[in-house]
Design an enzyme around this catalytic site. Structure first.
Site, PDB file in Angstrom:
ATOM      1  N   SER A 433       0.824  -1.210   0.000  1.00 48.17           N
ATOM      2  CA  SER A 433       0.000   0.000   0.000  1.00 48.17           C
ATOM      3  C   SER A 433       0.857   1.258   0.000  1.00 48.17           C
ATOM      4  CB  SER A 433      -0.889   0.031   1.242  1.00 48.17           C
ATOM      5  OG  SER A 433      -1.839  -0.989   1.222  1.00 48.17           O
ATOM      6  N   PRO A 434       0.320   2.344  -0.576  1.00 42.98           N
ATOM      7  CA  PRO A 434       0.983   3.638  -0.396  1.00 42.98           C
ATOM      8  C   PRO A 434       0.843   4.076   1.062  1.00 42.98           C
ATOM      9  CG  PRO A 434      -1.086   3.893  -1.602  1.00 42.98           C
ATOM     10  CD  PRO A 434      -0.873   2.429  -1.433  1.00 42.98           C
ATOM     11  N   GLN A 511       1.500   7.170  -6.802  1.00 39.86           N
ATOM     12  CA  GLN A 511       0.198   7.739  -6.464  1.00 39.86           C
ATOM     13  C   GLN A 511       0.343   9.242  -6.346  1.00 39.86           C
ATOM     14  OE1 GLN A 511      -1.556   7.778  -2.381  1.00 39.86           O
ATOM     15  NE2 GLN A 511      -3.018   6.286  -3.218  1.00 39.86           N
ATOM     16  N   TYR A 593      -8.852  14.419   0.824  1.00 39.11           N
ATOM     17  CA  TYR A 593      -7.912  15.302   0.136  1.00 39.11           C
ATOM     18  C   TYR A 593      -8.653  16.066  -0.961  1.00 39.11           C
ATOM     19  CZ  TYR A 593      -4.415  12.680   2.765  1.00 39.11           C
ATOM     20  OH  TYR A 593      -3.694  12.117   3.779  1.00 39.11           O
ATOM     21  N   ARG A 641      -8.025   5.829  -6.457  1.00 42.13           N
ATOM     22  CA  ARG A 641      -8.392   5.496  -5.080  1.00 42.13           C
ATOM     23  C   ARG A 641      -9.568   6.365  -4.665  1.00 42.13           C
ATOM     24  NH1 ARG A 641      -5.193   4.142   0.489  1.00 42.13           N
ATOM     25  NH2 ARG A 641      -4.887   2.246  -0.697  1.00 42.13           N
ATOM     26  N   ARG A 735       0.210  -2.153   7.018  1.00 37.62           N
ATOM     27  CA  ARG A 735       1.002  -2.293   8.241  1.00 37.62           C
ATOM     28  C   ARG A 735       1.832  -3.574   8.299  1.00 37.62           C
ATOM     29  NH1 ARG A 735      -3.423   0.657   9.262  1.00 37.62           N
ATOM     30  NH2 ARG A 735      -3.225   2.516  10.552  1.00 37.62           N
TER      31      ARG A 735
END
Length: 798
Positions: A433-434, A511, A593, A641, A735
């Site tokens: 994942s980013p 990304q 965002y 995303r 994680r």
């Protein structure tokens, strides 16, 4: 004690006999509205695990029940003319009437008083009549007692979306059978299983709108049964369908399922001068959809637990007993209800999965509750899983334009199959994942990023994402976020991309995003979402906004000039990403965002053409996407995303997510990365393992676009289940990859698959793992375990 059970179903009868067995001096009365040895319903189902619980609670009852069961291991799924069989499931069927008769006789043997043909209109009156110290409200789904004391119990009752009818047939099914048939009106499904020597239960179910379109709401009971007989004729082999509800007229036999959850299970009355608790049990307290067959299981296990609590805590007093009971059972019931809800929603939305081939459709159905996973299935039926893995691998290799997988000693786990999007082929389905690292200097990705991303690329993942990289200096979340708005940024990223390409077979993705109202903040460890102590830059978003009320800067609404400039910044960053050699691009339209702030109604209050309807709110993000798509190499993919759920009333919902995905698909997006939340601090997410996967599932199978699943995916079993069931095409792991850069290699080895590509430097470790796994296989072979049936038999033998 004097105990009165209102309702002579499984919960009331079983609790009565367990308490009489525990203390023969207790005066226990079960009051039932039906006649002696009379009941309604067809068959009920127990798993082998439930049988074990019954053996431990009362062996004599369990012995009689076990002798009356019809046992099977297989599940047959009939879909599009094919039948897929999976074994090892260990279910037992018994007639509901037979079960209750066994419990009634056992109650009589022990001295429990059974009072029949008494419809209790007033629980306090019956409690006074029997001088009750404890009243058990086991009066079923439509519990009067639950309704009378709703203020105490706080029930949440939701009528679900399908209509279903309980029928029977003399066709004897050798397996638990699910049959799916399409009509001009939509899909119908049957759940069928044998429960005694000559009869099977046959439940027919369909969504409410399909039921009405088929005219079943206007048919007589006989006409609707004839309709079902014609529809499922090939599964009935000439046998008729039978109703035991002939007293119902018209379509009344077709009912909807009520999902029942109670916040509290105990209400206290004062009767005859003493405080008397009224305790919910069984369907009165909770319901579990029939598709996982746990309603009777829950009722019996409620009874077992309350009896156990009296035995363990009785000397401490009634209140302590009941507190312990609810504390333990509420958790167990929640687990079952969560699984039941997943199962129920799958059957409510069968049409979502009907584009699948029979093999994948059956796997999706088997794992629908998320309680049964890929490795669970392997334990139950290794042959089925191996055949299915080979089928999945063949499909994946063909889709990627690769030769068929070689025949070897192992089939390929689904998460390690290849995947192709446009001209990019990933060696497997695992994505790093980013993840924001807050370690750039003036937007430049340095040695930290080289090690961070390079290590994870060497760790076996098919695709490694750089963290959200900002398209301008004022687009950053923090001053330590990387950028793609200066030549030195492009050069720094090219160094990292070249390392990944030269030293691994992984692909690497960029990304790009703009922080919007969530920008100009400190690094996470210095105060997440807190504004900078000095040097803040002005913020823009869809509308004026303060992300942290009273704390964050207030952003201003973006003007047309702002939007044109920002779109140009995205295009410039896209060109730079292509120059740096990235294999994949993702546009960040999630988590509150800038682009996300246009999409969500929580943050977009514009009155122009970029506000209002969902289509208008998506207009600017789509304009940015189209400009980026035009600037990005056509043979390379772009994913988007999104926040598929805002977790706030009035925000984006999963229904909206499907619509958003369709809009981006029409604009040329190749894949949707399905995240959620982080749009509002008012959010109330419901966490759990794979908790965001249902969003990827819906988007993939309703919008017909590939998806990435994210969120609490932390072991190979999760990823294999998700990919195999067609809930997503890729699994993003965050994680666990921070804790272990080689997570993919490690998980592949942990499930016994070592035919994955290992970096040359890791060869010695692979050899040692092979030795360890072979030793484990030898030990397992020498100590093979018993089946659940054998364990139950041993328990009965003492």
């Amino acid at each position: 004690m004097n105990i009165t059970c209102i309702g002579g179903g499984p919960a009331g009868l079983y609790f009565g006999l367990l308490m009489k067995k525990q203390n023969p001096a207790s005066q226990i009365t079960v009051v039932e509205r039906n006649r002696p040895y009379d009941t309604f319903g067809w068959g009920v189902v127990f798993s082998d695990q439930t049988l074990g619980n019954l053996v431990n609670a009362d062996e004599q009852t369990a012995r009689t029940i076990l002798q009356s069961f019809n046992h099977w291991d297989d599940i047959d799924t009939h879909f599009k003319g094919a039948t897929v069989t999976s074994g090892g499931h260990g279910f037992c069927g018994i007639g509901r009437k037979r079960l209750l008769n066994i419990l009634q006789r056992r109650c009589e043997e022990l001295g429990v008083k059974l009072v029949f043909e008494t419809d209790v209109a007033d629980d306090q009156e019956i409690a006074a009549a029997y001088d009750a110290d404890l009243v058990i409200a086991s009066d079923g789904l439509n519990s009067r007692i639950r309704g009378r004391y709703a203020a105490s119990y706080q029930p949440d009752i939701e009528q679900r979306q399908c209509r279903f009818v309980w029928l029977g047939t003399k066709k004897l099914f050798s397996a638990f059978t699910f049959a799916f048939e399409e009509t001009e009106h939509g899909w119908f499904q049957a759940h069928a299983y044998q429960y005694d020597g000559d009869t099977s239960t046959f439940i027919v179910e369909t969504p409410e709108d399909v039921w009405r379109k088929a005219g079943l709401d206007q048919m007589s009971q006989q006409e609707s049964i004839a309709f079902c007989e014609r529809l499922f004729a090939k599964h009935l082999d000439g046998n008729a369908l039978i109703s035991n509800a002939t007293h119902l007229r018209g379509s009344a036999a077709w009912i909807t399922f009520p999902r029942i959850i109670c916040n509290n299970w105990v209400h206290w009355n004062t009767v005859g001068g003493k405080r008397v608790p009224v305790v919910l049990m069984g369907d009165a307290a909770h319901s579990a959809h029939f598709s996982i067959g746990s309603g009777t299981k829950l009722a019996l296990e409620d009874a077992i637990e309350l009896a156990r609590c009296f035995e363990k805590h009785g000397e401490a007093g009634m209140e302590q007993v009941l507190q312990a009971y609810q504390k333990v059972r509420a958790v167990e019931v929640l687990k079952i209800q969560s699984a039941a809800r997943n199962s129920m929603e799958w059957f409510e939305n069968v049409e979502r999965y009907t584009a699948m081939e029979a093999e994948q459709f059956a796997y999706s159905m088997l794992t629908r509750s998320q309680r049964l996973s890929h490795e669970n299935l392997r334990v139950r039926d290794a042959g089925y899983v191996e055949r299915y893995e080979r089928w999945i691998a063949e499909q994946a290799h063909a889709q990627a334009g690769l030769p068929p997988p070689p025949a070897g000693r192992h089939s390929i786990p689904p998460m390690l199959t290849p995947f192709k999007l446009r001209g990019t082929v990933l060696k497997n389905r695992i994505v790093v994942s980013p993840m924001a690292q807050y370690s750039a200097v003036d937007g430049v990705a340095g040695d930290y990023h080289l090690v961070h991303l390079g290590a994870r690329a060497m760790g076996g993942a098919g695709l490694v994402f750089a963290e959200m990289t900002c398209v301008s200096a004022d687009a950053r979340i923090t001053p330590a976020c990387p950028g793609l708005y200066a030549p030195e940024h492009t050069a720094a990223w090219k160094r990292i991309v070249d390392f990944v390409h030269n030293n691994t077979s992984a692909k690497i993705a960029m990304q790009i995003g703009h922080a919007g109202a969530k920008g100009s903040t400190r690094r996470a460890w210095d105060g997440i979402d807190q504004p900078l102590e000095s040097g803040n830059w002005p913020l823009v978003s869809a509308s004026e906004q303060q992300y942290l009320p009273g704390v964050s800067q207030t952003s201003r609404a973006a003007t047309t000039e702002d939007m044109d400039r920002i779109k140009a910044d995205f295009v410039s960053a896209t060109v730079a990403a292509a120059e740096a050699g990235f294999d994949w691009l993702e546009l960040h339209c999630a988590h509150g965002y800038l682009l996300s702030s246009f999409i969500s109604p929580l943050t977009n209050r514009r009155q122009d053409e970029y506000g209002g309807s969902l289509e208008n709110r998506c207009r600017y993000p789509l304009e940015v996407f189209q400009a980026v798509r035009a600037a990005w190499p056509q043979d390379k993919p772009i994913s988007v995303r999104i926040s598929a759920h805002d977790w706030v009333e009035g925000g984006i919902t999963p229904d909206d997510a499907v619509a958003i995905a369709r809009l981006f698909k029409q604009a040329g997006a190749d894949m949707i990365d399905c995240s959620s939340g982080q749009v509002s601090k008012q959010e109330k997410p419901v966490y759990g393992r794979m908790f965001q996967t249902p969003f990827a599932d819906r988007v993939r199978n309703e919008a017909a676009i590939p998806t990435i699943a994210v969120g609490a995916i932390f072991e190979a079993d999760h990823a294999n289940s998700i990919i195999a069931a067609g809930r997503a095409d890729l699994c993003a792991v965050a994680r666990p990859h921070l804790a272990n850069p080689a997570w993919t290699l490690n998980e592949a080895a942990r499930i016994g698959y070592l035919d994955v590509e290992w970096p040359q430097q890791y060869t010695a470790g692979k050899v040692q793992l092979e030795r360890n796994l072979e030793r484990e296989r030898q030990v397992a072979a020498a100590n093979s375990g018993m089946t659940p049936q054998q364990i139950a038999a041993k328990l009965l033998e003492g």
